[in-house]
Structure formats: C-alpha cells, structure tokens
Design a protein around this motif. Structure first.
Motif, short mmCIF file in Angstrom:
data_model
loop_
_atom_site.label_atom_id
_atom_site.label_comp_id
_atom_site.label_asym_id
_atom_site.label_seq_id
_atom_site.Cartn_x
_atom_site.Cartn_y
_atom_site.Cartn_z
N ARG A 138 -11.86 -18.24 8.87
CA ARG A 138 -10.42 -17.78 8.98
C ARG A 138 -9.53 -18.51 7.99
N VAL A 139 -9.45 -19.77 8.05
CA VAL A 139 -8.61 -20.58 7.50
C VAL A 139 -9.15 -20.59 5.96
N LEU A 140 -10.30 -20.40 5.65
CA LEU A 140 -10.57 -20.31 4.02
C LEU A 140 -10.21 -18.79 3.60
N GLY A 141 -10.44 -17.93 4.27
CA GLY A 141 -10.00 -16.60 4.09
C GLY A 141 -8.46 -16.31 3.74
N GLU A 142 -7.67 -17.04 4.60
CA GLU A 142 -6.29 -17.04 4.70
C GLU A 142 -5.52 -17.77 3.62
N TRP A 143 -6.27 -18.92 3.30
CA TRP A 143 -5.49 -19.95 2.41
C TRP A 143 -6.22 -20.36 0.90
N VAL A 144 -7.47 -20.11 0.89
CA VAL A 144 -8.04 -20.34 -0.52
C VAL A 144 -7.83 -19.23 -1.39
N ALA A 145 -7.38 -19.45 -2.56
CA ALA A 145 -7.01 -18.53 -3.63
C ALA A 145 -7.94 -18.50 -4.60
N ASP A 146 -8.83 -19.75 -5.00
CA ASP A 146 -9.42 -19.94 -5.93
C ASP A 146 -10.64 -21.14 -5.60
N VAL A 147 -11.93 -20.89 -5.98
CA VAL A 147 -13.05 -21.90 -5.88
C VAL A 147 -13.61 -22.10 -7.23
N LEU A 171 -22.54 -25.58 -3.07
CA LEU A 171 -21.34 -25.71 -2.44
C LEU A 171 -20.18 -24.65 -2.46
N ALA A 172 -19.67 -24.94 -3.76
CA ALA A 172 -18.54 -23.97 -4.31
C ALA A 172 -19.16 -22.31 -3.94
N ASP A 173 -20.32 -22.00 -4.13
CA ASP A 173 -20.74 -20.46 -3.61
C ASP A 173 -20.64 -20.36 -2.24
N ARG A 174 -21.28 -21.16 -1.46
CA ARG A 174 -20.81 -21.16 -0.12
C ARG A 174 -19.44 -20.99 0.48
N LEU A 175 -18.74 -21.93 -0.04
CA LEU A 175 -17.27 -21.85 0.36
C LEU A 175 -16.45 -20.51 -0.19
N ARG A 176 -16.88 -20.01 -1.51
CA ARG A 176 -16.30 -18.85 -1.94
C ARG A 176 -16.77 -17.50 -0.91
N ASN A 177 -17.91 -17.74 -0.54
CA ASN A 177 -18.38 -16.77 0.18
C ASN A 177 -17.65 -16.76 1.56
N LEU A 178 -17.32 -17.93 2.20
CA LEU A 178 -16.63 -18.18 3.56
C LEU A 178 -15.43 -17.48 3.33
N ALA A 179 -14.60 -18.00 2.16
CA ALA A 179 -13.31 -17.32 1.85
C ALA A 179 -13.12 -15.92 1.57
N GLY A 228 -19.95 -30.24 -11.61
CA GLY A 228 -20.87 -31.49 -11.21
C GLY A 228 -21.01 -31.22 -9.52
N ASN A 229 -20.79 -32.51 -8.95
CA ASN A 229 -20.80 -32.53 -7.45
C ASN A 229 -19.44 -32.24 -6.96
N LEU A 230 -18.51 -31.89 -7.63
CA LEU A 230 -17.19 -31.69 -7.30
C LEU A 230 -16.87 -30.09 -7.23
N VAL A 231 -15.98 -29.80 -6.01
CA VAL A 231 -15.55 -28.44 -5.89
C VAL A 231 -14.16 -28.40 -5.67
N VAL A 232 -13.33 -27.59 -6.43
CA VAL A 232 -11.99 -27.45 -6.41
C VAL A 232 -11.64 -26.37 -6.00
N LEU A 233 -10.90 -26.51 -4.79
CA LEU A 233 -10.09 -25.27 -4.06
C LEU A 233 -8.56 -25.49 -4.35
N ARG A 234 -8.07 -24.12 -4.80
CA ARG A 234 -6.69 -23.74 -4.77
C ARG A 234 -6.18 -22.99 -3.76
N THR A 235 -5.07 -23.70 -3.17
CA THR A 235 -4.29 -22.81 -2.08
C THR A 235 -2.78 -22.62 -2.52
N PRO A 236 -1.99 -21.80 -1.63
CA PRO A 236 -0.53 -21.70 -1.77
C PRO A 236 -0.07 -23.32 -1.63
N PRO A 237 1.16 -23.48 -2.40
CA PRO A 237 1.83 -24.84 -2.34
C PRO A 237 2.04 -25.36 -0.61
N GLY A 238 1.66 -26.56 -0.53
CA GLY A 238 1.87 -27.15 0.70
C GLY A 238 0.68 -26.66 1.96
#
Length: 159
Positions: free
Chosen positions: A81-90, A147-155, A94-104
C-alpha cells in the motif's frame, strides 16, 4: 499527486514545523494551507502515517513521526500500500535502487522498506523526495536490478 497524498504530505510537514497537540489544531493548520477536511479523515491519515504522541519539553503531548523501529516488521500488505501510494518511479544502477516520491514523502517509504524484511535489501537512505535502497552482496550478481523489479512490482509500476 492525489488529494490524499497531498494532504498526508502536508500533515507530515506541519507536524515537523509545529508543536501540534490535537487533531482540531491540525485541522486549523490544514485549513490555513487551503486544505479543508474532517477530523475523521485526519485521524485516518495520522494512523496511516504512523504518527505518535510524544512528550515535548514542558510536558505537552504533541504529534511526531516515530523513529525507525528496526525490530518491528511491517506487514507485506502495508508495504504494498505504501509503495503503491507514494512511489512514482524506480530505477537502478549497480547495487543501488533509487525511488522517487512526492516531496516530503521519501521517509515514509524508507521506513516501510526498512521494516519490511525484504530479502536482499540492506537498508535505505531518504531525502525529501528521493530514497536510495542498497542491495545486499548476495544480490550483487544481478545488482540492484532484481531489487528494483521487485519494488516496481510492489508499487504497481510498469517496467
């Protein structure tokens, strides 16, 4: 950004800027921001954001966002629910995943992820509207991409 996301983002900001002691006080602050809402809605928002009451200097109880509780595991449905509501981009590198959310809102997502016990996630670092997830070495062969694929799927975001 949905009205709910905007309202919750504003609540988060207001709690950080003011010593908010009650829901009626928070309703007044929200009204001052041009957001008219009901006490029932604010109560649900406070619950969803995980806001708690703490004792401030001087003895007054005020609302606050809790510190990260590393031993408390968030339910999977809450994470989705949190990822679906707040994550706009994944995205990943390398071994880093960047997630973008609304400000704040990055800290809300980071806290949920840190408490999620997702395999391969070492932890997060959150800014205002961006957070970085660090994939564990066990995932290094695939890097952060898996990891990005899993998070993208959850979002609920498309690849």
């Amino acid at each position: 950004m949905s009205a709910k996301q905007h309202r919750q983002q504003t609540i988060t900001r207001l709690i950080g800027q003011h010593a908010v002691a009650s829901q009626p006080q928070l309703l007044e602050l929200l009204e001052g921001e041009g957001l008219a809402t009901t006490q029932a809605t604010v109560s649900r928002d406070l619950d969803e954001l995980g806001v708690i009451k703490v004792r401030a200097p001087g003895g007054q109880s005020v609302y606050a966002l809790p510190a990260i509780e590393t031993d408390r595991i968030a339910p999977f449905d809450q994470l989705r629910r949190v990822l679906g509501e707040w994550v706009a981009d994944v995205s990943s590198s390398g071994n880093l995943v960047v997630l973008r959310t609304p400000p704040g809102c990055a800290h809300v997502v980071a806290s949920a992820l840190d408490r999620s016990a997702i395999d391969g996630l070492l932890g997060t670092v959150a800014g205002d509207d961006t957070l970085i997830c660090v994939a564990a070495e066990t995932q290094a062969a695939e890097g952060g991409a898996a990891l990005a694929d899993r998070l993208r799927n959850l979002a609920g975001l498309e690849a």
